[in-house]
Structure formats: C-alpha cells, structure tokens
Design an enzyme around this catalytic site. Structure first.
Site, PDB file in Angstrom:
ATOM      1  N   ASP A   1       0.832  -1.199   0.000  1.00 24.00           N
ATOM      2  CA  ASP A   1       0.000   0.000   0.000  1.00 24.00           C
ATOM      3  C   ASP A   1       0.865   1.246   0.000  1.00 24.00           C
ATOM      4  OD1 ASP A   1       0.786   0.129   2.842  1.00 24.00           O
ATOM      5  OD2 ASP A   1      -0.844   1.580   2.977  1.00 24.00           O
ATOM      6  N   ASP A   2       0.244   2.349  -0.336  1.00 23.04           N
ATOM      7  CA  ASP A   2       0.839   3.656  -0.115  1.00 23.04           C
ATOM      8  C   ASP A   2      -0.271   4.547   0.401  1.00 23.04           C
ATOM      9  OD1 ASP A   2       3.111   5.344  -0.079  1.00 23.04           O
ATOM     10  OD2 ASP A   2       2.337   6.411  -1.812  1.00 23.04           O
ATOM     11  N   SER A   3       0.052   5.313   1.414  1.00 18.23           N
ATOM     12  CA  SER A   3      -0.950   6.139   2.079  1.00 18.23           C
ATOM     13  C   SER A   3      -0.415   7.545   2.241  1.00 18.23           C
ATOM     14  CB  SER A   3      -1.272   5.579   3.470  1.00 18.23           C
ATOM     15  OG  SER A   3      -1.714   4.251   3.388  1.00 18.23           O
TER      16      SER A   3
END
Length: 195
Positions: free
Chosen positions: A72-74
């Site tokens: 993921d990237d947040s």
C-alpha cells in the site's frame, strides 16, 4: 476462501495493522521479511499512491512469484495546506518533526485553520509479477484538539471520522476498522476478489 497475503512493507506498525485488518476479514497476512529477510525496497516515487503501491508489490512479486503480494501507499491531505503532504507525507513529516511527536505537531499546525483531514490509501495486489487488482480507501474527518483514546496509537488518537464525536482510538475495534482508510482499501480489494 482464506487467502494468504505477503505484505510488502518494512514498516512493522503497518504490517501489524494490515495483519489485524486481514484477520478481521478472515484472511491471513504476514510481512515479506519472513520469506526475504535481507531484502530492502528501492526509493519510492513522488508520482502517486498507486504508482508507489504497484512498484512495491511488483518488486517483491519478482522474488516470490507464486505468492499473493499486497503493498500500500498512504498519505495525509489537509485542506488547510493544499500543497503539503499527500504522496510525500512520511518524508515531509520526518523532516518537519524529527522528534516524532506527530500528533502534537498536527494539532498545533491546524490551530486557527481548517481542522479537516483526508487520509488516502491505495493497495495493490501482485501475482506472478503482474498487478491484478487495485483497492482504494479514504477517511475524512477532523483533527481533535488533544489526543484522546487508548484503543489505538498514532494518528488514531487525534482523528475524528466525519459524523462522529470520538477519535478512532476511543472506538471499539469493529467500529474503528470500519473507518480506517487502510481497512477500507483492503475491503475494497477483497470485494473485487469476491471474498
């Protein structure tokens, strides 16, 4: 059907959170270092959450082609500061807050300004060195005036979801998971898989 996902991140807090979320949805996950203990990631881009998530998932998928790799990237977006954070949230906050007290910093940063926040997550699933699904999750709300709650740590102690009066850290686990941006991204991904 219970899936076993390999989580492509070196952040132990993120691994623990994603493992908890997957378990909540009756799935299983474990950090990639159990399979590749010496592996490190190339630097992230500043292009988009999706590009970063895909790059991390593909990087580990090249080495574990048969596995279901998720990454993921947040990022945090503040309407009061439209040019800051986003895809570079972790890097920018690390420079601005070397002592690591991010909650206190954000509480004071928005004093006298809009206290609104948006947390976004994009999660990519790669199998056989190919991205097969992308999930998205988002949480909007306000930043509290002080840390509240003991049921979670980090930003959860200052983030109040829209329409609620409690911080995420004041909520029980099922309620909190229903709001978490990362959990919403995982759920979106699982829905696409028919899980």
């Amino acid at each position: 059907m219970k899936n076993n996902f390999i989580i492509a991140t070196h952040n132990i807090h993120k691994i623990k959170e994603i493992e908890t979320i997957l378990n909540f949805y009756r799935q299983h996950g474990e950090g990639y270092r159990k399979k590749l203990p010496q592996q490190t990631f190339p630097p992230e881009s500043i292009v988009s959450y999706e590009e970063n998530a895909k790059a991390k998932a593909l990087f580990i998928s090249q080495q574990l082609p048969a596995a279901k790799i998720i990454a993921d990237d947040s990022g945090l977006e503040l309407p009061a500061f439209p040019g800051r954070y986003g895809v570079q949230t972790a890097r920018e906050l690390a420079q601005e807050v070397p002592n690591g007290d991010l909650n206190d910093y954000l509480i004071h940063l928005v004093d006298g300004k809009s206290r609104q926040f948006i947390m976004k997550t994009t999660i990519a699933l790669a199998v056989n060195n190919q991205v097969v699904k992308i999930g998205h999750g988002q949480l909007e709300g306000t930043i509290a005036h002080a840390e509240r709650g003991v049921n979670a740590t980090g930003f959860d102690r200052i983030f109040i979801p829209a329409g609620e009066s409690q911080t995420l850290a004041e909520m029980d686990q099922p309620t909190r998971i229903s709001y978490l941006h990362r959990a919403r991204a995982v759920k979106n991904l699982l829905d696409q898989l028919g899980e």
